[in-house]
Every structure is written in structure tokens, then in C-alpha cells.
Design a protein around this motif. Structure first.
Motif, mmCIF file in Angstrom:
data_model
loop_
_atom_site.group_PDB
_atom_site.id
_atom_site.type_symbol
_atom_site.label_atom_id
_atom_site.label_comp_id
_atom_site.label_asym_id
_atom_site.label_seq_id
_atom_site.Cartn_x
_atom_site.Cartn_y
_atom_site.Cartn_z
ATOM 1 N N GLU A 113 0.826 -1.213 0.000
ATOM 2 C CA GLU A 113 0.000 0.000 0.000
ATOM 3 C C GLU A 113 0.858 1.260 0.000
ATOM 4 O O GLU A 113 0.544 2.224 -0.694
ATOM 5 C CB GLU A 113 -0.973 0.013 1.180
ATOM 6 C CG GLU A 113 -2.199 -0.827 0.932
ATOM 7 C CD GLU A 113 -3.367 -0.438 1.822
ATOM 8 O OE1 GLU A 113 -3.818 0.728 1.763
ATOM 9 O OE2 GLU A 113 -3.824 -1.304 2.582
ATOM 10 N N LEU A 114 1.934 1.257 0.777
ATOM 11 C CA LEU A 114 2.815 2.436 0.791
ATOM 12 C C LEU A 114 3.422 2.684 -0.585
ATOM 13 O O LEU A 114 3.572 3.826 -1.011
ATOM 14 C CB LEU A 114 3.927 2.268 1.831
ATOM 15 C CG LEU A 114 3.490 2.387 3.290
ATOM 16 C CD1 LEU A 114 4.624 1.955 4.220
ATOM 17 C CD2 LEU A 114 3.040 3.818 3.612
ATOM 18 N N LYS A 116 2.245 1.514 -3.686
ATOM 19 C CA LYS A 116 1.351 1.610 -4.846
ATOM 20 C C LYS A 116 0.071 2.400 -4.629
ATOM 21 O O LYS A 116 -0.622 2.707 -5.591
ATOM 22 C CB LYS A 116 0.976 0.200 -5.328
ATOM 23 C CG LYS A 116 2.162 -0.652 -5.716
ATOM 24 C CD LYS A 116 2.844 -0.116 -6.956
ATOM 25 C CE LYS A 116 3.958 -1.043 -7.405
ATOM 26 N NZ LYS A 116 4.610 -0.574 -8.616
ATOM 27 N N ARG A 117 -0.275 2.688 -3.397
ATOM 28 C CA ARG A 117 -1.530 3.399 -3.137
ATOM 29 C C ARG A 117 -1.237 4.794 -2.590
ATOM 30 O O ARG A 117 -1.499 5.097 -1.434
ATOM 31 C CB ARG A 117 -2.403 2.604 -2.148
ATOM 32 C CG ARG A 117 -2.876 1.252 -2.645
ATOM 33 C CD ARG A 117 -3.625 1.298 -3.968
ATOM 34 N NE ARG A 117 -4.704 2.266 -3.989
ATOM 35 C CZ ARG A 117 -5.955 1.989 -4.303
ATOM 36 N NH1 ARG A 117 -6.311 0.781 -4.617
ATOM 37 N NH2 ARG A 117 -6.868 2.946 -4.310
ATOM 38 N N GLU A 118 -0.711 5.634 -3.463
ATOM 39 C CA GLU A 118 -0.359 6.988 -3.044
ATOM 40 C C GLU A 118 -1.586 7.827 -2.713
ATOM 41 O O GLU A 118 -1.462 8.900 -2.125
ATOM 42 C CB GLU A 118 0.505 7.650 -4.113
ATOM 43 C CG GLU A 118 1.869 6.990 -4.218
ATOM 44 C CD GLU A 118 2.773 7.640 -5.248
ATOM 45 O OE1 GLU A 118 2.430 8.736 -5.756
ATOM 46 O OE2 GLU A 118 3.819 7.052 -5.537
ATOM 47 N N ASP A 119 -2.776 7.348 -3.091
ATOM 48 C CA ASP A 119 -4.015 8.042 -2.759
ATOM 49 C C ASP A 119 -4.408 7.855 -1.294
ATOM 50 O O ASP A 119 -5.298 8.537 -0.804
ATOM 51 C CB ASP A 119 -5.150 7.555 -3.673
ATOM 52 C CG ASP A 119 -5.364 6.040 -3.604
ATOM 53 O OD1 ASP A 119 -4.368 5.294 -3.572
ATOM 54 O OD2 ASP A 119 -6.533 5.609 -3.595
ATOM 55 N N VAL A 122 -0.052 8.078 4.373
ATOM 56 C CA VAL A 122 0.868 7.220 5.112
ATOM 57 C C VAL A 122 0.324 6.909 6.500
ATOM 58 O O VAL A 122 0.332 5.764 6.940
ATOM 59 C CB VAL A 122 2.268 7.876 5.216
ATOM 60 C CG1 VAL A 122 3.140 7.150 6.229
ATOM 61 C CG2 VAL A 122 2.941 7.888 3.851
ATOM 62 N N SER A 153 8.011 4.120 4.545
ATOM 63 C CA SER A 153 7.316 5.325 4.074
ATOM 64 C C SER A 153 8.306 6.453 3.796
ATOM 65 O O SER A 153 8.139 7.204 2.832
ATOM 66 C CB SER A 153 6.243 5.774 5.070
ATOM 67 O OG SER A 153 6.813 6.273 6.261
ATOM 68 N N ARG A 157 8.135 7.188 -0.009
ATOM 69 C CA ARG A 157 7.288 8.377 -0.165
ATOM 70 C C ARG A 157 7.937 9.660 0.347
ATOM 71 O O ARG A 157 7.374 10.729 0.183
ATOM 72 C CB ARG A 157 5.966 8.191 0.572
ATOM 73 C CG ARG A 157 5.051 7.183 -0.061
ATOM 74 C CD ARG A 157 3.649 7.505 0.342
ATOM 75 N NE ARG A 157 2.715 6.459 -0.010
ATOM 76 C CZ ARG A 157 1.433 6.508 0.310
ATOM 77 N NH1 ARG A 157 0.962 7.518 1.004
ATOM 78 N NH2 ARG A 157 0.632 5.531 -0.056
#
Length: 166
Positions: A113-114, A116-119, A122, A153, A157
Motif C-alpha cells: 500500500e505504501l 502503490k496506493r499513493e491516494d 501514510v 514510508s 514516499r
């Protein structure tokens, strides 16, 4: 028809459904790891018999099936990228192979999720997976999940709470 007090409910219900989907995805990843089951077989089993259903007297919460499928498929498709990222975030004396299957499943889903799911913020991802760890463990494992996801993260990110390792 909605009453004025109900307008805040859909986002809360969606979050609960996503949380249930995350928990189910971790359970499914664990089952795949331990039993060697395939992603299609597990996805079909969970959607037909577990998500929102009663199993052995326990009622599974209604889950966002699309979110469940996305996490499960995403972890499987990206495992060759996810696992090295987890390894880098662990200390040298704790290789990924030393972690039990449940902890590996939690970390794999959280790291996916961290990555690939930037939407999804964190803080939401870290909090949800730490809560899942608390459902299975009482000792230091939730702290480990928090530390690993925080390190990841920052790496993937550029955001996190802890200090960067030098």
C-alpha cells in the motif's frame, strides 16, 4: 432518504470496510504462505465464504471486496519488489525469513500500500496495519510493524515520523 445526522456515515463505513478488507487480505496472505494456496483460489474462497459472512460462529465484518482483491493481487504481483524493501527496513539480525507468516503478511500488505496506493495517506496505512498487528500480537510485534512501515514510508514516499538513519 438520509437524515441530517447520516451525512458523515458513508466515509466512516467506507473506512471500516477498507479496514476489514485489509484484515482479510492479511489473513488470506497468511493462508497462501502457510498452505501454498494460489491467489485466485484464496480470493474466490474469501469472497464466497468469508467477507461479511459467518464462519464457525464468528461473523466477519463486511469488507470492501475490491480493496481486498487489490491488496491481495498487488502483494502477489509485486512481491519481488516488496520483500527486498521490507528486508532493507529490518535490522540485520532480523531477516524476513525469521518473521512468522502473520507478521510477513502484515508487512507485505502494508508495504504494498505504501508503494502503490499513493491516494491513501501514510498515517492511515501505518495505523491500520499496526492495529491489525495488535489484533494478533500483544508484545513487540506492533512496534516492529510501526517501525518498518515508518522506515519504508520515508524511503518510498519521503514522509514518515522517525528520524532518517544515517
Amino acid at each position: 432518504m438520509t437524515q441530517s445526522g447520516d451525512k458523515d456515515r458513508p466515509p466512516a463505513r467506507q473506512a471500516n470496510k477498507r479496514g476489514a478488507a485489509r484484515l482479510a487480505a492479511v489473513q488470506a496472505l497468511y493462508q497462501m504462505d502457510v498452505a501454498g494456496s494460489g491467489v485466485f483460489e484464496i480470493t474466490a474462497e474469501y469472497e464466497a465464504f468469508r467477507l461479511g459472512k459467518e464462519v464457525d460462529g464468528a461473523l466477519y465484518r463486511e469488507a470492501d471486496a475490491q480493496w481486498f482483491r487489490a491488496i491481495l493481487a498487488g502483494v502477489v504481483e509485486n512481491q519481488k519488489t516488496v520483500d527486498p524493501i521490507i528486508r532493507q527496513a529490518l535490522t540485520e539480525d532480523w531477516p524476513l525469513s525469521r518473521l512468522d507468516s502473520t507478521l510477513r503478511a502484515i508487512l507485505r500488505a502494508g508495504v504494498y500500500e505504501l508503494m502503490k496506493r499513493e491516494d491513501v495517506p501514510v498515517a492511515v496505512i501505518v495505523s491500520e496495519y499496526v492495529d491489525i498487528a495488535k489484533a494478533f500480537y500483544e508484545e513487540d510485534e506492533p512496534k516492529l510493524v510501526n517501525a518498518v512501515l515508518d522506515r519504508v514510508s520515508r524511503r518510498v514516499r519521503g514522509e514518515g515520523r522517525g528520524k532518517d538513519a544515517t
